[in-house]
Design a protein around this motif. Structure first.
Motif, PDB file in Angstrom:
ATOM      1  N   HIS A 148       0.841  -1.201   0.000  1.00 52.62           N
ATOM      2  CA  HIS A 148       0.000   0.000   0.000  1.00 52.62           C
ATOM      3  C   HIS A 148       0.879   1.256   0.000  1.00 52.62           C
ATOM      4  O   HIS A 148       0.601   2.224   0.701  1.00 52.62           O
ATOM      5  CB  HIS A 148      -0.927   0.000   1.213  1.00 52.62           C
ATOM      6  CG  HIS A 148      -1.850  -1.177   1.278  1.00 52.62           C
ATOM      7  ND1 HIS A 148      -2.910  -1.337   0.412  1.00 52.62           N
ATOM      8  CD2 HIS A 148      -1.861  -2.259   2.099  1.00 52.62           C
ATOM      9  CE1 HIS A 148      -3.542  -2.455   0.698  1.00 52.62           C
ATOM     10  NE2 HIS A 148      -2.921  -3.043   1.713  1.00 52.62           N
ATOM     11  N   GLU A 149       1.925   1.213  -0.821  1.00 51.96           N
ATOM     12  CA  GLU A 149       2.906   2.303  -0.811  1.00 51.96           C
ATOM     13  C   GLU A 149       2.258   3.644  -1.132  1.00 51.96           C
ATOM     14  O   GLU A 149       2.564   4.665  -0.503  1.00 51.96           O
ATOM     15  CB  GLU A 149       4.029   2.011  -1.797  1.00 51.96           C
ATOM     16  CG  GLU A 149       5.124   3.067  -1.781  1.00 51.96           C
ATOM     17  CD  GLU A 149       6.365   2.632  -2.523  1.00 51.96           C
ATOM     18  OE1 GLU A 149       7.307   3.445  -2.593  1.00 51.96           O
ATOM     19  OE2 GLU A 149       6.391   1.489  -3.029  1.00 51.96           O
ATOM     20  N   PRO A 206       6.916  10.052   4.808  1.00 50.47           N
ATOM     21  CA  PRO A 206       7.757  10.423   3.667  1.00 50.47           C
ATOM     22  C   PRO A 206       8.942   9.506   3.416  1.00 50.47           C
ATOM     23  O   PRO A 206       9.573   9.586   2.361  1.00 50.47           O
ATOM     24  CB  PRO A 206       8.249  11.818   4.069  1.00 50.47           C
ATOM     25  CG  PRO A 206       8.332  11.748   5.563  1.00 50.47           C
ATOM     26  CD  PRO A 206       7.186  10.876   5.999  1.00 50.47           C
ATOM     27  N   GLY A 207       9.282   8.642   4.369  1.00 53.45           N
ATOM     28  CA  GLY A 207      10.454   7.797   4.227  1.00 53.45           C
ATOM     29  C   GLY A 207      10.175   6.507   3.485  1.00 53.45           C
ATOM     30  O   GLY A 207       9.074   6.281   2.970  1.00 53.45           O
ATOM     31  N   PRO A 208      11.169   5.605   3.425  1.00 50.25           N
ATOM     32  CA  PRO A 208      10.985   4.315   2.753  1.00 50.25           C
ATOM     33  C   PRO A 208       9.883   3.492   3.417  1.00 50.25           C
ATOM     34  O   PRO A 208       9.828   3.382   4.646  1.00 50.25           O
ATOM     35  CB  PRO A 208      12.348   3.634   2.914  1.00 50.25           C
ATOM     36  CG  PRO A 208      13.309   4.748   3.176  1.00 50.25           C
ATOM     37  CD  PRO A 208      12.552   5.788   3.922  1.00 50.25           C
ATOM     38  N   VAL A 209       9.022   2.903   2.622  1.00 49.53           N
ATOM     39  CA  VAL A 209       7.913   2.130   3.166  1.00 49.53           C
ATOM     40  C   VAL A 209       8.418   0.940   3.979  1.00 49.53           C
ATOM     41  O   VAL A 209       7.747   0.490   4.910  1.00 49.53           O
ATOM     42  CB  VAL A 209       6.974   1.683   2.023  1.00 49.53           C
ATOM     43  CG1 VAL A 209       5.904   0.727   2.538  1.00 49.53           C
ATOM     44  CG2 VAL A 209       6.306   2.898   1.398  1.00 49.53           C
ATOM     45  N   LYS A 210       9.610   0.447   3.656  1.00 48.98           N
ATOM     46  CA  LYS A 210      10.162  -0.681   4.416  1.00 48.98           C
ATOM     47  C   LYS A 210      10.394  -0.322   5.882  1.00 48.98           C
ATOM     48  O   LYS A 210      10.558  -1.208   6.728  1.00 48.98           O
ATOM     49  CB  LYS A 210      11.457  -1.178   3.786  1.00 48.98           C
ATOM     50  CG  LYS A 210      12.631  -0.227   3.861  1.00 48.98           C
ATOM     51  CD  LYS A 210      13.833  -0.779   3.110  1.00 48.98           C
ATOM     52  CE  LYS A 210      15.023   0.183   3.136  1.00 48.98           C
ATOM     53  NZ  LYS A 210      15.618   0.256   4.484  1.00 48.98           N
ATOM     54  N   ALA A 256       7.084   4.728  12.742  1.00 51.86           N
ATOM     55  CA  ALA A 256       8.097   5.027  11.724  1.00 51.86           C
ATOM     56  C   ALA A 256       8.421   6.519  11.689  1.00 51.86           C
ATOM     57  O   ALA A 256       9.585   6.907  11.511  1.00 51.86           O
ATOM     58  CB  ALA A 256       7.610   4.555  10.359  1.00 51.86           C
ATOM     59  N   LEU A 257       7.411   7.354  11.865  1.00 53.82           N
ATOM     60  CA  LEU A 257       7.648   8.795  11.888  1.00 53.82           C
ATOM     61  C   LEU A 257       8.585   9.204  13.015  1.00 53.82           C
ATOM     62  O   LEU A 257       9.328  10.186  12.896  1.00 53.82           O
ATOM     63  CB  LEU A 257       6.319   9.548  12.020  1.00 53.82           C
ATOM     64  CG  LEU A 257       5.457   9.637  10.761  1.00 53.82           C
ATOM     65  CD1 LEU A 257       4.057  10.119  11.091  1.00 53.82           C
ATOM     66  CD2 LEU A 257       6.100  10.564   9.735  1.00 53.82           C
ATOM     67  N   HIS A 258       8.568   8.448  14.103  1.00 58.32           N
ATOM     68  CA  HIS A 258       9.463   8.730  15.223  1.00 58.32           C
ATOM     69  C   HIS A 258      10.757   7.922  15.150  1.00 58.32           C
ATOM     70  O   HIS A 258      11.537   7.921  16.102  1.00 58.32           O
ATOM     71  CB  HIS A 258       8.740   8.452  16.541  1.00 58.32           C
ATOM     72  CG  HIS A 258       7.750   9.505  16.902  1.00 58.32           C
ATOM     73  ND1 HIS A 258       8.089  10.692  17.505  1.00 58.32           N
ATOM     74  CD2 HIS A 258       6.405   9.569  16.694  1.00 58.32           C
ATOM     75  CE1 HIS A 258       7.005  11.438  17.680  1.00 58.32           C
ATOM     76  NE2 HIS A 258       5.972  10.776  17.199  1.00 58.32           N
TER      77      HIS A 258
END
Length: 365
Positions: free
Chosen positions: A200-201, A209-213, A268-270
């Motif tokens: 669901h990229e 905003p970063g890599p979905v991984k 992930a945002l943090h």
């Protein structure tokens, strides 16, 4: 035992607005951070925190827990005052008490975070903190959106002695003593097969905003995490989930697991990566054996014919499904499954029966 503790009714809307400011400040800062997964040398960790085999992601060697050190975690679950939710909480709390003081357990205190806004009739049975629900209409019928908001309030005002927190759910049963699977800045989480950020990229890009991984395939529960990390993540989790619910494409795509994606994205945002532990939990009827796992999650219905064959999707001649008991608790002494049904399902029913046989006033709504 009285666990009654009710929080003051601070303005939810004001707190949400303030939290939004924190979220967007964090979001803008983290647009400059793209890949935090360079973790250096790894060493495996086992189910009690010692070095061994980790089912998915191995533990960084420099954050290993000293052998024999105890790092207690506080068990916290969010709940409503619906009868369906109450009986699950009572069974969950029964098994927490049974496992808490056994060898290898690192379970500390326990809190049911009740987000109905009012005390209920379990306040003296289960240690409970009452918090406010979201303002009327904000959840749009998706009551799970109250979960991150409940954690925001609880973390802000409660006194929590333990350094770590386990976010649990009412339909969890502890099948053995649970050690602290988290390590410092690396929380431990269970990987869900249906949480697939990489598929669901396009949608994830709207919020991260970063890599979905970097977005882990998890929800908020079960997760063992340091309290100070959760204090940072929780407001972001709340606001990401609300924004996802506001976006028609995201809402339609993620459906009932939207809030789980909200937690994964907020983490992930943090810049927080979770150690993924398949041994954290099992889910009957798909997981057939308990093995070395710690928690039974009975979210799926268990339907079998009298030959012991699974009839999932079709009501079985024998069944156990929590949704069969929406208006009140299941009866004591449920019938055991027919021969041939997997150990996981048999153990689940036996543990439910043991709890209901020993909980006073079980038929209380």
């Amino acid at each position: 035992m009285s666990g009654r503790k009710t929080m003051g009714r601070a303005s939810p809307i004001l707190l949400i607005i303030l939290s939004l400011g924190v979220f967007f400040a964090t979001y803008n800062l983290l647009t400059m951070i793209f890949d935090h997964r360079s973790l250096g040398k790894w060493a495996p960790v086992d189910t009690d925190g010692a070095l061994s085999f980790d089912p998915i992601i191995e533990m960084p060697e420099d954050v290993r827990k000293p052998k024999n050190a105890k790092l207690l975690f506080h068990v916290a679950l969010t709940a409503t005052d619906a009868p369906y939710n109450k009986w699950q909480c009572r069974i969950m709390y029964f098994w927490y008490k049974k496992q808490k003081d056994l060898p290898r357990s690192e379970m500390g205190g326990f809190t049911r975070i009740l987000h109905s806004g009012n005390p209920d009739n379990l306040m003296d049975e289960i240690p409970t903190v009452v918090v406010d629900p979201l303002p009327a209409g904000m959840d749009r019928g998706y009551i799970v959106l109250n979960r991150p908001w409940a954690f925001v309030q609880w973390l802000e005002k409660a006194t929590i002695e333990e350094e770590y927190i386990l976010m649990a759910e009412p339909d969890h049963i502890f099948v053995k003593p649970l050690p602290n699977l988290g390590h410092g800045g690396y929380p431990a989480a269970f990987p869900f097969f249906y949480i697939k950020p990489d598929q669901h990229e396009k949608i994830i890009r709207k919020f991260y905003p970063g890599p979905v991984k970097n977005v882990d395939p998890i929800g908020n529960s079960p997760v063992i995490i340091k309290k100070d990390l959760l204090e940072k993540i929780a407001p972001t989790w709340m606001n990401v989930s609300l924004r996802m619910k506001d976006d028609p494409e995201t809402d339609k795509t993620f459906g009932w697991v939207l809030e789980m994606y909200g937690y994964a994205v907020a983490s992930a945002l943090h810049g927080v990566q979770h150690i993924l532990r398949k041994d954290f939990m099992l889910q009957p009827p798909w997981d057939l054996e308990i093995g070395k796992k710690f928690i039974i999650h009975y979210t799926y219905g268990c339907d079998y014919n009298l030959k012991g064959e699974l009839t999932y999707g079709k009501i079985g001649e024998w069944r156990f499904d929590k949704r069969s008991h929406l208006r009140g608790p299941p009866p004591r002494n449920l019938s055991l499954p027919p021969p041939g049904v997997p150990e996981s399902v048999v153990s689940l029913v036996k543990m439910v029966n043991e709890a209901t046989a020993n909980i006073l006033n079980w038929d209380t709504q």
